[in-house]
Design an enzyme around this catalytic site. Structure first.
Site, PDB file in Angstrom:
ATOM      1  N   ASP A   1     -35.276  94.206  32.333  1.00  0.00           N
ATOM      2  CA  ASP A   1     -34.784  94.802  31.245  1.00  0.00           C
ATOM      3  C   ASP A   1     -35.358  94.702  29.471  1.00  0.00           C
ATOM      4  OD1 ASP A   1     -33.447  92.276  31.806  1.00  0.00           O
ATOM      5  OD2 ASP A   1     -31.531  93.249  31.492  1.00  0.00           O
TER       6      ASP A   1
ATOM      7  N   LYS B   1     -37.012  88.386  36.933  1.00  0.00           N
ATOM      8  CA  LYS B   1     -35.906  88.805  36.787  1.00  0.00           C
ATOM      9  C   LYS B   1     -35.728  87.646  37.240  1.00  0.00           C
ATOM     10  CE  LYS B   1     -31.852  91.400  35.707  1.00  0.00           C
ATOM     11  NZ  LYS B   1     -31.777  92.011  34.268  1.00  0.00           N
TER      12      LYS B   1
ATOM     13  N   TYR C   1     -41.034  96.744  48.300  1.00  0.00           N
ATOM     14  CA  TYR C   1     -42.066  97.950  49.210  1.00  0.00           C
ATOM     15  C   TYR C   1     -42.171  97.364  49.817  1.00  0.00           C
ATOM     16  CZ  TYR C   1     -41.603 100.029  45.239  1.00  0.00           C
ATOM     17  OH  TYR C   1     -41.026 100.966  43.733  1.00  0.00           O
TER      18      TYR C   1
ATOM     19  N   ASP D   1     -44.940 103.931  35.133  1.00  0.00           N
ATOM     20  CA  ASP D   1     -44.777 104.940  35.054  1.00  0.00           C
ATOM     21  C   ASP D   1     -43.784 105.474  34.238  1.00  0.00           C
ATOM     22  OD1 ASP D   1     -45.828 105.764  37.124  1.00  0.00           O
ATOM     23  OD2 ASP D   1     -44.238 106.243  38.924  1.00  0.00           O
TER      24      ASP D   1
ATOM     25  N   ASP E   1     -43.930  99.247  39.244  1.00  0.00           N
ATOM     26  CA  ASP E   1     -44.658 100.552  39.800  1.00  0.00           C
ATOM     27  C   ASP E   1     -43.291 101.628  38.516  1.00  0.00           C
ATOM     28  OD1 ASP E   1     -44.554 103.125  40.751  1.00  0.00           O
ATOM     29  OD2 ASP E   1     -43.084 102.189  42.584  1.00  0.00           O
TER      30      ASP E   1
END
Length: 353
Positions: A219, A187, A138, A247, A243
């Site tokens: 994942d 990851k 980001y 959620d 993020d």
């Protein structure tokens, strides 16, 4: 002792849920000096920018900052640097906030509101996601260029050892105060930044021998959150992964209107806000769920003001009201009576009394 609190009601339902949280804070009996300032779309309408200097100064001078929500379709056509959400980025940078705490708790009384299978929701769950807030993709280099197949866009994921160390230490400390289990999500099978992340976490784990550390690919973490959220205690991860996963976790609790958050740095002062957005379609209708903002105020009491007893009093009052069957529209069963913003706030105040 008097605490200086800067209120940023923001847009949409922000003023309503902030108003509810202020009532609850006053009911603790502590002494607060509240200063209300403009941020987000409300500041754009008045001053033409999302984060005026006087708002930033008031936040820097406060013991804690409580934010409602910013944004809405009204400002979607503005240039990126003038959008309401830029206020959040500006606040995080100016206040040095790099740790985002997002607890996700399924109250047993709300298990029917969760999309989880009844057997998974029966006992509820209580986990904490620690999200790195000021680095990663980001905030990395980005742009557009001509590539071998024509125009292309790029965003760069970059993390320094310093950035990883400080968020990791915050996560280990959180785990030490809970059930002493930390899951680091990355990851590392693909990304070099994740391999550095994993190496750094394992090195720091030697400083926290009382906390069990496990690695999990992102994942798999997304799948395990749906399959068995109760297996998690504290999750630490990067800006983008945090993020997305937070959620996902919020939906497992029954409603995003229940989820608080805290953004912290190296000082006691922090920024506290509900996870939900401004919900402009609900604004002014006395329908918003104020619980996430009220619980964010409780987090402010605990992390910035060190008023643990007052924080626990609020949290217990919220749990008692939910146990008694009080529901706003977002968590009410079909056909059941839904309470207004004001009505459920009064129920929480009564429970505190």
């Amino acid at each position: 002792m008097s605490y200086r609190i800067t209120l940023l009601p923001g847009d949409g339902i922000g003023p309503e849920v902030i108003g509810a949280a202020v009532q609850v804070l006053r009911a603790t009996g502590l002494d607060f000096q509240f200063t209300e300032c403009l941020a987000g779309g409300a500041a754009i309408d008045r001053h033409g920018i999302p984060l005026p200097q006087d708002t930033l100064d008031a936040c820097l001078d406060a013991d804690g900052v409580l934010l409602g929500a910013v944004g809405g379709p009204k400002w979607d056509a503005l240039p990126a640097d003038l959008r309401p959400e830029r206020a959040l980025l500006g606040l995080r940078k100016a206040l040095g906030l790099y740790t985002n705490l997002r607890p996700a708790r399924l109250f047993p009384a709300l298990r029917d509101a969760s999309p989880l299978r009844p057997d998974l929701a029966a006992d509820g769950f209580d986990l904490l996601i620690v999200r790195e807030l000021t680095g990663g993709i980001y905030f990395g280099e980005r742009g557009r260029r001509n590539g071998p197949n024509g125009p292309e866009a790029f965003d760069t994921e970059a993390y320094s050892v310093l950035e990883i160390e400080r968020i990791a230490r915050a996560a280990f400390q959180c785990a030490r105060g809970r059930r002493r289990h930390l899951t680091s999500v990355d990851k590392a099978n693909v990304l070099e930044s994740s391999r550095l992340w994993r190496e750094t976490l394992h090195r720091l784990a030697r400083e926290f021998p009382d906390v069990a550390l496990e690695d999990m690919l992102v994942d798999n973490a997304a799948m395990q959150l749906v399959r068995d959220p109760a297996r998690f205690d504290v999750i630490v991860t990067t800006n983008m992964f945090g993020d997305i996963l937070s959620d996902e976790a919020s939906q497992l609790t029954g409603s995003i209107g229940l989820l608080p958050s805290a953004s912290l740095g190296d000082t006691a002062r922090g920024l506290y806000e509900p996870v939900h957005g401004s919900a402009p379609d609900l604004a002014g209708r006395d329908l918003a769920n104020p619980v996430a903002t009220i619980l964010s105020a409780a987090m402010m009491l605990r992390y910035s003001l060190r008023e643990d007893a007052a924080a626990l009093r609020i949290e217990r009052a919220v749990a008692r009201v939910l146990d008694d069957g009080a529901r706003t529209a977002d968590i009410a069963a079909p056909g059941a009576t839904a309470l207004s913003t004001d009505a459920i706030t009064r129920r929480i105040l009564d429970a505190m009394a």
